[in-house]
Motif scaffolding. Sequence first.
Motif, short mmCIF file in Angstrom:
data_model
loop_
_atom_site.label_atom_id
_atom_site.label_comp_id
_atom_site.label_asym_id
_atom_site.label_seq_id
_atom_site.Cartn_x
_atom_site.Cartn_y
_atom_site.Cartn_z
N LEU A 134 0.87 -1.17 0.00
CA LEU A 134 0.00 0.00 0.00
C LEU A 134 0.90 1.22 0.00
CD1 LEU A 134 -2.88 1.23 0.24
CD2 LEU A 134 -2.57 1.15 2.72
N ASP A 135 0.80 2.04 -1.01
CA ASP A 135 1.65 3.22 -1.15
C ASP A 135 3.14 2.85 -1.06
OD1 ASP A 135 -0.57 4.98 -1.38
OD2 ASP A 135 -0.82 4.92 0.79
N ASP A 136 3.51 1.74 -1.68
CA ASP A 136 4.89 1.24 -1.72
C ASP A 136 5.44 0.82 -0.37
OD1 ASP A 136 5.21 1.35 -4.50
OD2 ASP A 136 5.78 3.48 -4.42
N ILE A 137 4.57 0.54 0.60
CA ILE A 137 4.99 0.08 1.93
C ILE A 137 4.21 -1.19 2.24
CG2 ILE A 137 5.05 0.63 4.40
CD1 ILE A 137 5.20 3.60 3.61
N ASP A 138 4.91 -2.23 2.73
CA ASP A 138 4.23 -3.47 3.12
C ASP A 138 3.32 -3.21 4.31
OD1 ASP A 138 5.39 -5.09 1.20
OD2 ASP A 138 7.04 -5.73 2.49
N HIS A 139 2.07 -3.68 4.19
CA HIS A 139 1.07 -3.54 5.25
C HIS A 139 0.45 -4.90 5.54
CE1 HIS A 139 1.24 0.75 4.39
NE2 HIS A 139 0.47 0.96 5.45
N VAL A 140 -0.21 -5.00 6.67
CA VAL A 140 -0.99 -6.18 7.03
C VAL A 140 -2.17 -5.70 7.87
CG1 VAL A 140 0.38 -6.68 9.12
CG2 VAL A 140 -0.90 -8.52 8.00
N ASP A 141 -3.34 -6.25 7.60
CA ASP A 141 -4.52 -5.95 8.41
C ASP A 141 -4.46 -6.81 9.66
OD1 ASP A 141 -5.36 -4.21 6.43
OD2 ASP A 141 -6.72 -5.67 5.52
N MET A 142 -4.78 -6.21 10.80
CA MET A 142 -4.71 -6.91 12.08
C MET A 142 -5.96 -6.63 12.89
SD MET A 142 -0.70 -6.26 13.07
CE MET A 142 -0.41 -7.82 13.93
N LEU A 143 -6.33 -7.58 13.74
CA LEU A 143 -7.53 -7.46 14.55
C LEU A 143 -7.19 -7.80 15.99
CD1 LEU A 143 -10.58 -6.89 13.95
CD2 LEU A 143 -10.90 -9.37 14.00
N ARG A 144 -7.77 -7.05 16.90
CA ARG A 144 -7.61 -7.31 18.34
C ARG A 144 -9.00 -7.54 18.90
NH1 ARG A 144 -8.05 -4.72 23.32
NH2 ARG A 144 -6.37 -5.19 24.78
N VAL A 145 -9.19 -8.69 19.54
CA VAL A 145 -10.47 -9.01 20.15
C VAL A 145 -10.24 -9.06 21.65
CG1 VAL A 145 -12.37 -10.67 20.31
CG2 VAL A 145 -11.19 -10.32 18.13
N GLN A 146 -10.95 -8.21 22.38
CA GLN A 146 -10.80 -8.17 23.83
C GLN A 146 -11.29 -9.48 24.42
OE1 GLN A 146 -13.33 -5.29 25.77
NE2 GLN A 146 -11.98 -5.12 27.53
N LYS A 147 -10.47 -10.05 25.27
CA LYS A 147 -10.85 -11.31 25.91
C LYS A 147 -11.89 -11.02 26.99
CE LYS A 147 -6.51 -13.69 25.17
NZ LYS A 147 -5.70 -12.74 24.48
#
Length: 152
Positions: A134-147
């Motif tokens: 994305l825009d020449d930068i490596d990205h990753v989508d991440m999710l946080r689920v509250q325990k």
Amino acid sequence: MNWVTKTFTELHTQELYDIIQARVNVFVVEQDCPYEELDGKDQEAIHLLGYQGTELAAYARLFLPSAEREHASIGRVLVKKEYRGTSSGRELMTKAISVLEGYQQKTIQIQAQYYLDRFYRSFGFSPISDVYLLDDIDHVDMLRVQKETSHA
């Protein structure tokens, strides 16, 4: 660090200028990444500003779920260069998560720059996508689920 949250309409002109200047300096200039920084989403965001004295040192843009977004999210996460290496980034993320949890948000999504993967994992985020450019930068989508806490 002193933390303030404001909606777009609560921002003073100088605060908005400081936010835009910091985002352009970090995301456009430092990362040599020309892209459309003003994306029309600031108006619906909760702006988290971290001040060292009177200077904006850290910032993040927070969103609640909406018709366009299934989960709450954190974006435009930045710490000015002169405040990096001082745990300001850790403090910023802790505060951002806390603000969203204050709105009863148990699931938070981020679009993270991949080189910060381990940093975000330390807050409970897990990858939910492959690495992408994305825009020449490596990205990753991440999710946080509250325990859920058990009351035994």
